[in-house]
Structure formats: structure tokens, C-alpha cells
Design a protein around this motif. Structure first.
Motif, PDB file in Angstrom:
ATOM      1  N   GLU A   1       0.828  -1.210   0.000  1.00 27.10           N
ATOM      2  CA  GLU A   1       0.000   0.000   0.000  1.00 27.10           C
ATOM      3  C   GLU A   1       0.863   1.262   0.000  1.00 27.10           C
ATOM      4  OE1 GLU A   1      -2.573  -0.571   3.344  1.00 27.10           O
ATOM      5  OE2 GLU A   1      -3.972  -1.847   2.227  1.00 27.10           O
ATOM      6  N   LEU A   2       1.998   1.204   0.717  1.00 31.36           N
ATOM      7  CA  LEU A   2       2.904   2.356   0.749  1.00 31.36           C
ATOM      8  C   LEU A   2       3.440   2.681  -0.642  1.00 31.36           C
ATOM      9  CD1 LEU A   2       4.502   4.393   2.566  1.00 31.36           C
ATOM     10  CD2 LEU A   2       6.317   2.681   2.647  1.00 31.36           C
ATOM     11  N   LEU A   3       3.753   1.627  -1.408  1.00 27.94           N
ATOM     12  CA  LEU A   3       4.292   1.814  -2.758  1.00 27.94           C
ATOM     13  C   LEU A   3       3.194   1.986  -3.806  1.00 27.94           C
ATOM     14  CD1 LEU A   3       7.085  -0.932  -2.645  1.00 27.94           C
ATOM     15  CD2 LEU A   3       7.390   1.537  -2.411  1.00 27.94           C
ATOM     16  N   GLY A   4       1.940   1.847  -3.387  1.00 33.96           N
ATOM     17  CA  GLY A   4       0.837   1.996  -4.317  1.00 33.96           C
ATOM     18  C   GLY A   4       0.740   0.845  -5.302  1.00 33.96           C
ATOM     19  N   ILE A   5       1.077  -0.365  -4.847  1.00 32.82           N
ATOM     20  CA  ILE A   5       1.064  -1.546  -5.718  1.00 32.82           C
ATOM     21  C   ILE A   5      -0.216  -2.333  -5.478  1.00 32.82           C
ATOM     22  CG2 ILE A   5       2.294  -3.650  -6.370  1.00 32.82           C
ATOM     23  CD1 ILE A   5       4.806  -2.470  -5.125  1.00 32.82           C
ATOM     24  N   SER A   6      -0.911  -2.661  -6.539  1.00 33.47           N
ATOM     25  CA  SER A   6      -2.106  -3.496  -6.409  1.00 33.47           C
ATOM     26  C   SER A   6      -1.688  -4.945  -6.175  1.00 33.47           C
ATOM     27  CB  SER A   6      -2.959  -3.410  -7.667  1.00 33.47           C
ATOM     28  OG  SER A   6      -2.287  -4.022  -8.756  1.00 33.47           O
ATOM     29  N   ARG A   7      -2.607  -5.740  -5.667  1.00 36.84           N
ATOM     30  CA  ARG A   7      -2.314  -7.167  -5.479  1.00 36.84           C
ATOM     31  C   ARG A   7      -2.036  -7.834  -6.824  1.00 36.84           C
ATOM     32  NH1 ARG A   7      -6.820  -6.996  -1.540  1.00 36.84           N
ATOM     33  NH2 ARG A   7      -5.902  -6.985   0.552  1.00 36.84           N
ATOM     34  N   ASP A   8      -2.744  -7.407  -7.858  1.00 38.51           N
ATOM     35  CA  ASP A   8      -2.535  -7.973  -9.195  1.00 38.51           C
ATOM     36  C   ASP A   8      -1.110  -7.711  -9.684  1.00 38.51           C
ATOM     37  OD1 ASP A   8      -5.039  -9.183  -9.830  1.00 38.51           O
ATOM     38  OD2 ASP A   8      -5.902  -7.186 -10.033  1.00 38.51           O
ATOM     39  N   SER A   9      -0.603  -6.485  -9.459  1.00 33.88           N
ATOM     40  CA  SER A   9       0.756  -6.136  -9.905  1.00 33.88           C
ATOM     41  C   SER A   9       1.805  -6.927  -9.138  1.00 33.88           C
ATOM     42  CB  SER A   9       1.007  -4.633  -9.723  1.00 33.88           C
ATOM     43  OG  SER A   9       0.167  -3.883 -10.557  1.00 33.88           O
ATOM     44  N   LEU A  10       1.601  -7.066  -7.821  1.00 28.01           N
ATOM     45  CA  LEU A  10       2.555  -7.809  -6.999  1.00 28.01           C
ATOM     46  C   LEU A  10       2.555  -9.291  -7.374  1.00 28.01           C
ATOM     47  CD1 LEU A  10       4.550  -7.927  -4.638  1.00 28.01           C
ATOM     48  CD2 LEU A  10       2.597  -8.149  -3.087  1.00 28.01           C
ATOM     49  N   ALA A  11       1.385  -9.808  -7.697  1.00 26.51           N
ATOM     50  CA  ALA A  11       1.245 -11.239  -7.986  1.00 26.51           C
ATOM     51  C   ALA A  11       1.638 -11.614  -9.408  1.00 26.51           C
ATOM     52  CB  ALA A  11      -0.201 -11.660  -7.749  1.00 26.51           C
ATOM     53  N   LYS A  12       1.898 -10.622 -10.252  1.00 25.69           N
ATOM     54  CA  LYS A  12       2.111 -10.837 -11.686  1.00 25.69           C
ATOM     55  C   LYS A  12       3.117 -11.956 -11.977  1.00 25.69           C
ATOM     56  CE  LYS A  12       3.272  -8.227 -15.881  1.00 25.69           C
ATOM     57  NZ  LYS A  12       3.735  -6.909 -16.391  1.00 25.69           N
ATOM     58  N   ASN A  13       2.674 -12.954 -12.755  1.00 23.25           N
ATOM     59  CA  ASN A  13       3.490 -14.104 -13.174  1.00 23.25           C
ATOM     60  C   ASN A  13       3.999 -14.946 -12.002  1.00 23.25           C
ATOM     61  OD1 ASN A  13       3.390 -13.280 -15.956  1.00 23.25           O
ATOM     62  ND2 ASN A  13       4.969 -11.758 -15.471  1.00 23.25           N
ATOM     63  N   LEU A  14       3.411 -14.742 -10.820  1.00 20.10           N
ATOM     64  CA  LEU A  14       3.913 -15.432  -9.625  1.00 20.10           C
ATOM     65  C   LEU A  14       2.819 -16.277  -8.969  1.00 20.10           C
ATOM     66  CD1 LEU A  14       6.429 -15.718  -7.820  1.00 20.10           C
ATOM     67  CD2 LEU A  14       5.640 -13.728  -6.529  1.00 20.10           C
ATOM     68  N   VAL A  15       1.775 -15.605  -8.495  1.00 16.06           N
ATOM     69  CA  VAL A  15       0.614 -16.277  -7.896  1.00 16.06           C
ATOM     70  C   VAL A  15      -0.617 -15.460  -8.283  1.00 16.06           C
ATOM     71  CG1 VAL A  15       1.774 -17.332  -5.908  1.00 16.06           C
ATOM     72  CG2 VAL A  15       1.014 -14.963  -5.757  1.00 16.06           C
ATOM     73  N   THR A  16      -1.760 -15.790  -7.721  1.00 14.79           N
ATOM     74  CA  THR A  16      -2.967 -15.002  -7.975  1.00 14.79           C
ATOM     75  C   THR A  16      -3.088 -13.880  -6.944  1.00 14.79           C
ATOM     76  OG1 THR A  16      -4.379 -16.353  -6.542  1.00 14.79           O
ATOM     77  CG2 THR A  16      -4.130 -17.054  -8.857  1.00 14.79           C
ATOM     78  N   ALA A  17      -3.868 -12.866  -7.284  1.00 14.78           N
ATOM     79  CA  ALA A  17      -4.126 -11.777  -6.338  1.00 14.78           C
ATOM     80  C   ALA A  17      -4.823 -12.309  -5.092  1.00 14.78           C
ATOM     81  CB  ALA A  17      -4.972 -10.700  -7.009  1.00 14.78           C
ATOM     82  N   GLN A  18      -5.644 -13.346  -5.260  1.00 11.17           N
ATOM     83  CA  GLN A  18      -6.338 -13.946  -4.125  1.00 11.17           C
ATOM     84  C   GLN A  18      -5.344 -14.587  -3.151  1.00 11.17           C
ATOM     85  OE1 GLN A  18      -9.448 -13.555  -3.476  1.00 11.17           O
ATOM     86  NE2 GLN A  18      -9.568 -14.856  -1.664  1.00 11.17           N
ATOM     87  N   THR A  19      -4.270 -15.183  -3.688  1.00 13.76           N
ATOM     88  CA  THR A  19      -3.231 -15.762  -2.827  1.00 13.76           C
ATOM     89  C   THR A  19      -2.546 -14.665  -2.014  1.00 13.76           C
ATOM     90  OG1 THR A  19      -2.846 -17.582  -4.383  1.00 13.76           O
ATOM     91  CG2 THR A  19      -1.104 -17.116  -2.798  1.00 13.76           C
ATOM     92  N   ILE A  20      -2.265 -13.525  -2.652  1.00 15.25           N
ATOM     93  CA  ILE A  20      -1.662 -12.405  -1.932  1.00 15.25           C
ATOM     94  C   ILE A  20      -2.576 -11.956  -0.798  1.00 15.25           C
ATOM     95  CG2 ILE A  20      -0.851 -10.013  -2.108  1.00 15.25           C
ATOM     96  CD1 ILE A  20       0.954 -11.933  -3.585  1.00 15.25           C
ATOM     97  N   LYS A  21      -3.870 -11.879  -1.084  1.00 15.35           N
ATOM     98  CA  LYS A  21      -4.840 -11.460  -0.066  1.00 15.35           C
ATOM     99  C   LYS A  21      -4.819 -12.422   1.123  1.00 15.35           C
ATOM    100  CE  LYS A  21      -9.706 -10.128   0.472  1.00 15.35           C
ATOM    101  NZ  LYS A  21     -11.006  -9.989  -0.237  1.00 15.35           N
ATOM    102  N   LYS A  22      -4.781 -13.722   0.834  1.00 18.89           N
ATOM    103  CA  LYS A  22      -4.745 -14.720   1.907  1.00 18.89           C
ATOM    104  C   LYS A  22      -3.447 -14.643   2.703  1.00 18.89           C
ATOM    105  CE  LYS A  22      -7.883 -18.183  -0.077  1.00 18.89           C
ATOM    106  NZ  LYS A  22      -7.993 -19.570  -0.578  1.00 18.89           N
ATOM    107  N   LEU A  23      -2.332 -14.421   2.005  1.00 19.16           N
ATOM    108  CA  LEU A  23      -1.047 -14.275   2.701  1.00 19.16           C
ATOM    109  C   LEU A  23      -1.065 -13.083   3.643  1.00 19.16           C
ATOM    110  CD1 LEU A  23       1.549 -15.005  -0.137  1.00 19.16           C
ATOM    111  CD2 LEU A  23       1.375 -16.220   2.028  1.00 19.16           C
ATOM    112  N   GLU A  24      -1.650 -11.992   3.186  1.00 16.77           N
ATOM    113  CA  GLU A  24      -1.717 -10.784   4.015  1.00 16.77           C
ATOM    114  C   GLU A  24      -2.555 -11.007   5.266  1.00 16.77           C
ATOM    115  OE1 GLU A  24      -1.129  -7.444   0.468  1.00 16.77           O
ATOM    116  OE2 GLU A  24      -3.106  -7.724   1.387  1.00 16.77           O
TER     117      GLU A  24
END
Length: 605
Positions: A26-49
Motif C-alpha cells: 500500500e505504501l508503494l501503491g502496488i495493487s495485489r494484481d501487480s505484486l502477484a504478476k506471473n507469480l501467484v494469484t491476487a487472491q493468494t496475496i490477499k490470503k497471505l496478508e
């Protein structure tokens, strides 16, 4: 229990780690989709958080690095299975350097795959096999390009606002550029790309340690190209700039390759006749590495990931904590398992428990699940980073700078929160010791109280394998004891801590920072321990910690002097002098300058 607090581990990659991922994103203004790109799904990022799913070491490393968070800030608590997997990968790398192609490839093919980050790891290892053993540059490049395609298929370093790339991913990209350079494909487009990478690395939101290492790799490539073009002065300028970044951060990794480029450049300029400070640094430190390190590896290690991980094992932590509390396996299992068998299997490293039961066990032991080094109550990576910087300055003996950083943290998180944090309070006590702000006996009493989860305040015996932040407390406890005339007690505590770390199932390379830090300070008291002197120096040269190298060489040189090996003493004295100058340790530099001049040895300044 204030003891084994705040654990970031496989079973609950939520808590503080999840908060850090969310906060940095959130500090860097990165969406979950951008962070997850080519790695995991945005839903996985949400669960990790939220701490709602398990992950693995490889995935967490890439995720944190994409956010500019260095994994060396964390103490990773792994299961026996996870650690065996990590050791398997490192054994593959060892076989590759030993030229065991068939054995290594068989192991690589047996690695778990199926996710982008694990596929990337397999492809990178296959590239290393082709590069180091078969010397097939084309195949090595093809495997590296496959590794890049898994996570970073269309990376453009110019788009710094939209690209979030980990250290691992950048190292893959730079490894391809090194292969292209060796293939003779370093044209003007190649030069532009390297220049763009250097700009990107300095601009990206990143940990300063990671930035220094990545910038050093880029600079080595660019300086090598300049040297190839007959521009030695330019090569020296580029390499020296990166060298200063590394030594300022106290790093050894990649220092020698940069010094070699500089040495080659001066040889080209003067046909090998010119001597100066940097060329002599290279010669003396190269001699040191060849003398001390037993298993030789490429000095640049360009195709490997340079991230350092500080590791402990869950079952060792559990067993030590249970025993220190006088609890039996049966008592710990009661209400959680039908028998003590799961506890017995876990403590022997033959099994693990699921995330839910792991949490119940830690709660029963009174262990907070959010251990991160350094631990703070404010869930902010900025605070964690500052606390780490404070501890690093304290470990280097710069108590005034450490004290200033701690005052800044107190302002940021508030006095009440600051005073509730055991580690921050311990760090403050240590600066008070170094700056003589309080009597030694008062500091010793308070420090014993703050350290009682790890050290018995009466017997000064360790209750468990010390964690990273424990080591700083133990060191000051020992220094206080020595200053108060209790040298034997200090020696016993140092030796106890060193033995605990060494006898752990975790390889010393994964606790090398702790072991060398304590070992160096112990050697200052006992004066002569040739075996430990060599061991500490070898760990520093293999796994990093350049700011400690002058102290370690000093002790190793003393051992050679005791043996009466005058030739070795002079060479080691030169290594001590030049490393002390390189890492700005003026007292050691002055002492060895005087010694060498008395022995008729000319020096470069």
C-alpha cells in the motif's frame, strides 16, 4: 513469556509478515494484481496478508524482494522438510562447482516443480550446469531465458513506475547479460541495457544492502566491457564507485571481482608496472581467500542468488523452549494431540504439524508467533529496517550512531510502545553501556532481566540456541562481565553460545553472521584460539561480513605469529592492513602500518 517472541515461520506466514506485505504494498501503491504478476494469484496475496494460507521460502523471498524488503532482515523458522529442500538445492550447487554434471542434473530433475517460482529455480540450476561444467554458453543462456520467462517475461527497466522486480529476477536478467558478454554479443544495445539496469536499481524502492549488491553486479559487467574496449580509466571509475557502495554497507560479496577488474585495468594502463592502493588490496585479499578457503568457487558467482537467509529450525526451538520450561512432551501434547508422538516426531526432525496445531503449541508454550529480527510492536517495515540498522551500528561499535537511530524510532512509534519492546530496550541499554551513560553493574542487572528467556540470570547458562537479536545481548553481557572482572564467566557464556549455534542442525553458513560476530568478540578476550580464528575468517570470506574481516585477519595473523611463521605473518599483516583501510577500521590500519614499516615493507595509500 517475553522469550521466543515474534516468529516469522512457514506455518503462519501471516501476522507480522502479512502486515509487512500489505503495508509495503500500500505504501508503494502496488495493487495485489501487480505484486502477484506471473507469480501467484491476487487472491493468494490477499490470503497471505491475512495469514490464511501456507507458503514456501522461495515464494516469500520473491514477494518480499518485489516490495523492496530484504529477506536478511528476517529470522526464518523452517520445518525439517523445508530445510532439507534448501540443503538439497545447495548440494546441487556444490556438485555443479565440483563438475558433477550427471549427479547434479539427476537431483535437479527431482526437484518439485509446477509453480512459476519453482520452475524458475530449476531452469536457473540447469543454466549453471551448462555454464560451469559444459561451458556451453548458448544452452546456459537458453535456460536463463526460460527462467526469466517464468517470472519476468517482458521486463523493461525504463518503466520504473510499473515494474516490481525481485533481486532474484534481476539476477537472472543480469546473468543473461553476462553470458551475452562472454559470447561476444556486447554491442551498443547491450551497453544501453546495462546502463538502464544501473539506473533502475538505484531508483527502485529497495533495501540498501540489496541495492549495493545488484549495482555491483551491473558495474562489474559495464567495467568489464569498458576494459575490453580499451578504456581502463573508465573501468576503474565504474568499478570503484560500486566498490565504495559495498564497503560502506560492510559487504564482502562481490568486492574481489570488482578489485580484479580494477587490477586488470591498471595492468593494461601501465603494462603491470603501476602499484596503487586498490591493486594491492586485490593482491592481499586474493592471497587471503586462497590461503583460508578450503573449497574453491568462482569469485563472482554471477549465476547464483546472493541473498543471505538467517535460519532456525522449528523443532529445535520447540524442544529447547519446552525443556527450559520444565515441560514434558506429554504435558505439551495434552489437549492438542491424543498422544505425545507428534511432539516426539517433530522434535527429532522426522515430522511436522499443521498450521492450526502449530499455533496451539506455541500458545501453550507462551510463544508469540510473530518473531522477526529485530522485533518491534509497530507493524512497519520502516521501523524494522531502522531497528536493524541500529543493531548493525551497535555491532560495529558505533554506539553513538545506534543511539541516534533508536531515538528516531522512539519518536516514530511513541515512548509507551518503545518501552514495551524488549529488543529495543536491550539495544538502548547496549548504547548506554558503550557511551557510559549508566554504571556497568546496573546495565548488567537490567540486561540479565531482558535476556532471561535465553540466558539463565543466575547460572548464565543458555536455555536454547540463541537467535540473532539474542547474540547482541549475549555479547554485551559478556563485555559487562569482563569489565567487572568476571572474565571466566564471560568466556563460558561466549563458548556456550558458539557451541549451541555450531551444534545446531542448521549449517553454520545459515547462521554465519551470528557465529562470526560472537566469535570475533570472544577472540578479543581469549586472545589465542587458532582453530576458531580460521573458522571465523573462512565463514566471513565465504558468506560475507566484510567489516569484520580486518578483525578476523588480525587474530589469524596473531596465530601465525605464535607459530613463528614469519613469511605468513607479513602476508597476513598486509591483508589486515589493506582490509582495514578498505572497510575504514583506522585503529587496526594504524597498528599494522607501523608493524609493516618497521619490517621494511612499503605500502600504498
Amino acid at each position: 513469556m517475553s522469550g521466543v517472541n515474534d516468529i516469522v515461520e512457514k506455518h503462519t506466514y501471516g501476522g507480522l509478515l502479512g502486515t509487512i506485505i500489505k503495508g509495503q504494498r500500500e505504501l508503494l501503491g502496488i495493487s495485489r494484481d501487480s505484486l502477484a504478476k506471473n507469480l501467484v494469484t491476487a487472491q493468494t496475496i490477499k490470503k497471505l496478508e491475512k495469514g490464511e494460507c501456507d507458503s514456501d521460502l522461495w515464494l516469500v523471498t520473491v514477494l518480499l524482494q518485489r516490495l523492496g524488503v530484504s529477506v536478511n532482515r528476517f529470522e526464518m523458522i523452517l520445518t525439517s522438510k523445508e530445510y532439507e529442500e534448501l540443503l538439497n538445492v545447495e548440494e546441487i550447487e556444490k556438485e555443479l562447482f565440483e563438475g558433477k554434471y550427471e549427479e547434479a542434473m539427476k537431483r535437479i530433475d527431482g526437484l518439485e516443480r509446477g509453480t512459476p517460482v519453482r520452475n524458475m529455480l530449476v531452469f536457473r540450476l540447469k543454466a549453471m550446469a551448462e555454464f560451469y561444467i559444459k561451458k556451453d554458453l548458448e544452452k546456459a543462456r537458453e535456460w536463463l531465458e526460460k527462467a526469466i520467462h517464468e517470472l519476468t517475461p517482458r521486463f523493461n527497466p525504463i518503466k520504473t513506475g510499473t515494474e516490481y522486480v525481485s533481486v532474484v529476477e534481476l539476477e537472472n536478467l543480469l546473468a543473461v547479460e553476462k553470458v551475452r558478454f562472454l559470447e561476444g554479443k556486447a554491442d551498443s544495445d547491450w551497453e544501453n541495457r546495462i546502463s538502464q539496469y544501473m539506473t533502475f536499481i538505484l531508483k527502485r524502492s529497495s533495501d540498501e544492502d540489496d541495492t549495493a549488491l545488484l549495482y555491483a553486479k551491473c558495474s562489474w559487467l559495464y567495467a568489464s566491457r569498458l576494459l575490453e574496449q580499451g578504456k581502463p580509466s573508465g573501468a576503474v571509475s565504474v568499478a570503484n564507485k560500486a566498490l565504495k557502495r559495498l564497503t560502506k554497507r560492510g559487504f564482502w560479496n562481490f568486492v574481489e571481482p570488482l578489485l580484479k577488474v580494477i587490477d586488470d585495468a591498471y595492468s593494461k594502463k601501465s603494462n603491470g608496472t603501476e602499484k596503487n592502493f586498490l591493486t594491492e588490496c586485490y593482491k592481499s585479499l586474493s592471497y587471503l581467500r586462497k590461503t583460508v578457503i578450503r573449497d574453491e568457487r568462482p569469485i563472482d558467482r554471477f549465476l547464483e542468488n546472493s541473498s543471505y537467509r538467517n535460519i532456525s529450525l522449528d523443532y529445535e526451538m520447540f524442544k529447547d523452549t519446552r525443556i527450559s520450561q520444565g515441560m514434558t512432551q506429554e504435558e505439551l501434547a495434552d489437549g492438542i494431540f491424543e498422544s505425545s508422538k507428534p511432539i516426539s516426531l517433530m522434535e527429532s526432525g522426522k515430522g511436522s504439524v499443521n498450521r492450526s496445531n502449530f499455533g496451539k503449541l506455541m500458545n501453550k508454550l507462551g510463544v508469540n508467533r510473530r518473531r522477526v529480527d529485530p522485533m518491534v510492536l509497530a507493524d512497519s517495515y520502516e521501523i524494522i529496517d531502522l531497528s536493524h540498522e541500529a543493531d548493525m551500528e551497535i555491532s560495529r561499535g558505533d554506539f553513538e550512531k545506534g543511539y541516534r537511530i533508536l531515538k528516531k524510532i522512539r519518536t516514530m512509534i511513541g515512548k509507551e510502545t518503545f518501552e514495551k519492546d524488549n529488543n529495543l530496550q536491550s539495544s538502548l541499554l547496549i548504547t548506554n553501556y558503550g557511551l557510559n551513560f549508566a554504571p556497568k553493574d546496573e546495565i548488567l542487572t537490567r540486561l540479565k532481566k531482558l535476556s532471561e528467556d535465553a540466558v539463565d540470570p543466575d547460572t548464565l547458562e543458555l536455555k536454547r540456541i540463541p537467535f540473532r537479536n539474542d547474540c547482541i545481548k549475549i555479547n554485551i553481557l559478556c563485555l559487562c562481565l569482563k569489565d567487572m572482572g568476571k572474565k571466566e564467566s564471560a568466556n563460558r557464556l561466549y563458548r556456550n553460545a558458539l557451541d549451541k549455534i555450531k551444534n545446531s542442525a542448521v549449517h553454520l553458513r545459515h547462521r554465519s553472521l551470528d557465529y562470526t560476530f560472537l566469535g570475533e568478540n570472544y577472540l578479543k578476550i581469549v586472545q589465542d584460539d587458532p582453530e576458531l580464528s580460521r573458522e571465523v575468517l573462512e565463514l566471513l570470506l565465504k558468506y560475507g561480513g566484510g567489516n569484520l574481516i580486518p578483525h578476523a585477519v588480525n587474530k589469524y595473523c596473531s596465530s601465525a605469529y605464535q607459530r613463528g611463521d614469519k613469511d605468513a605473518v607479513i602476508k597476513l599483516a598486509l591483508s589486515t592492513y589493506y582490509s582495514a583501510c578498505l572497510y575504514n577500521v583506522p585503529r587496526i590500519a594504524r597498528d599494522f602500518e607501523t608493524y609493516l614499516e618497521k619490517n621494511g615493507v612499503s605500502l600504498c595509500y
